[in-house]
Design an enzyme around this catalytic site. Sequence first.
Site, mmCIF file in Angstrom:
data_model
loop_
_atom_site.group_PDB
_atom_site.id
_atom_site.type_symbol
_atom_site.label_atom_id
_atom_site.label_comp_id
_atom_site.label_asym_id
_atom_site.label_seq_id
_atom_site.Cartn_x
_atom_site.Cartn_y
_atom_site.Cartn_z
ATOM 1 N N GLY A 1 0.808 -1.204 0.000
ATOM 2 C CA GLY A 1 0.000 0.000 0.000
ATOM 3 C C GLY A 1 0.842 1.255 0.000
ATOM 4 O O GLY A 1 2.063 1.205 -0.147
ATOM 5 N N ASP A 2 0.186 2.376 0.211
ATOM 6 C CA ASP A 2 0.801 3.703 0.180
ATOM 7 C C ASP A 2 0.616 4.331 1.556
ATOM 8 O O ASP A 2 -0.514 4.634 1.972
ATOM 9 C CB ASP A 2 0.114 4.551 -0.894
ATOM 10 C CG ASP A 2 0.643 5.972 -0.968
ATOM 11 O OD1 ASP A 2 1.552 6.327 -0.192
ATOM 12 O OD2 ASP A 2 0.119 6.751 -1.801
ATOM 13 N N PHE A 3 1.715 4.526 2.282
ATOM 14 C CA PHE A 3 1.570 5.031 3.649
ATOM 15 C C PHE A 3 1.095 6.479 3.721
ATOM 16 O O PHE A 3 0.766 6.978 4.791
ATOM 17 C CB PHE A 3 2.829 4.824 4.488
ATOM 18 C CG PHE A 3 4.130 5.375 3.939
ATOM 19 C CD1 PHE A 3 4.205 6.555 3.213
ATOM 20 C CD2 PHE A 3 5.323 4.690 4.203
ATOM 21 C CE1 PHE A 3 5.416 7.056 2.756
ATOM 22 C CE2 PHE A 3 6.537 5.181 3.744
ATOM 23 C CZ PHE A 3 6.581 6.381 3.021
ATOM 24 N N HIS B 1 12.440 11.013 8.226
ATOM 25 C CA HIS B 1 13.533 11.925 7.865
ATOM 26 C C HIS B 1 13.685 12.080 6.352
ATOM 27 O O HIS B 1 14.386 12.981 5.890
ATOM 28 C CB HIS B 1 14.851 11.487 8.527
ATOM 29 C CG HIS B 1 15.565 10.369 7.840
ATOM 30 N ND1 HIS B 1 16.922 10.156 7.995
ATOM 31 C CD2 HIS B 1 15.133 9.400 6.988
ATOM 32 C CE1 HIS B 1 17.288 9.117 7.278
ATOM 33 N NE2 HIS B 1 16.228 8.637 6.667
#
Length: 339
Positions: free
Chosen positions: A229-231, A249
């Site tokens: 998935g896409d965080f 970061h």
Amino acid sequence: MATTQPTDPGAMIRQLLGDALAYLYPASLRVIIRLEIPELLADRPRTAAELAEATGADASHLQRILRYLSSRGVFQEDETGAFHATGLSEPLRADARPSVRQTVLLLTDDIYWRSTGRLEDIVRTGKTVFDDLFGAPLFELLAGDPERAALFDSGIAAISVLEQEAIAAAYEFPEGARVVDVGGGPGGLLNTVLRRNPTLRGVLFEQESVLAKHILDDSLSDRWSTAAGDFFTAVPEGEDFYVLKRVLHDWNDEDSLKILRSCRAALPEHGRVLVVDAVIPPGNEPHASKLYDVAMMTIFDGKERTEEEFTRLLSAADLKVARIIPTPGTLSVVEAVPA
């Protein structure tokens, strides 16, 4: 310990001029790694002429590089003109354990060199010039360049190997907990955490292309799973711990907030978000995070953060800092709970 500054005007000038040429050190490291000099010196000392014959390099120029690196402790030249391996040269070998060969090659690749050469533009505009130089953001560039992607993955993996045990040892997970490693790369940290905590179960959450190359241990397969998935939009819901190691970061505050809000939306009220990143200490003392912070702005619009900056960022995501746990290395575990 504070750095000792010279007080003599001549010494100060010499230091500044030497520092202005400091880029020659990593450039020289890259040369000897590419020529596999550390491997050639592993079994016995050799002269520059012998090393040049073995590598096809120019003997005179190679000797000058080796002499310079000997002044930095990477090698040691004896009275016969032969060069010896040292403790500093050993981790530069591909077969060393641990090895930083791939990491040094990554950090001296032109994706870092060229961007760093435009540091003034970055500081003036407040954004990286990487996209202008290479035609795409870093991760898009890597997606279309398998050779460079392999270098990036191996370089980052080598850093991770040095950090994983210390991170896993620093944080005590409760028995039976479920952990999601968000943006966890090939799964090295999750492997380490699961081996250290035999009752834990874990989910490696990554992009599909990264999961295809995971290194999760088959012997632990009853305790881990993967999810793609896409965080930026959503992460697996309802688990106990969400770990973000060296993720935030890479991103500016706006994008980092999107990631944290995805974690917060999935987090039960008893859950924890563990941000594993450098925490920049106050004051003028040397700390690796202050160097890495400058490096992050050259290829990402990312940054290292202070405790105060983490507190503000997490608060904006409806989270609050519960405690900060240092590890023996550069990183700390910032434990956050629902606000």
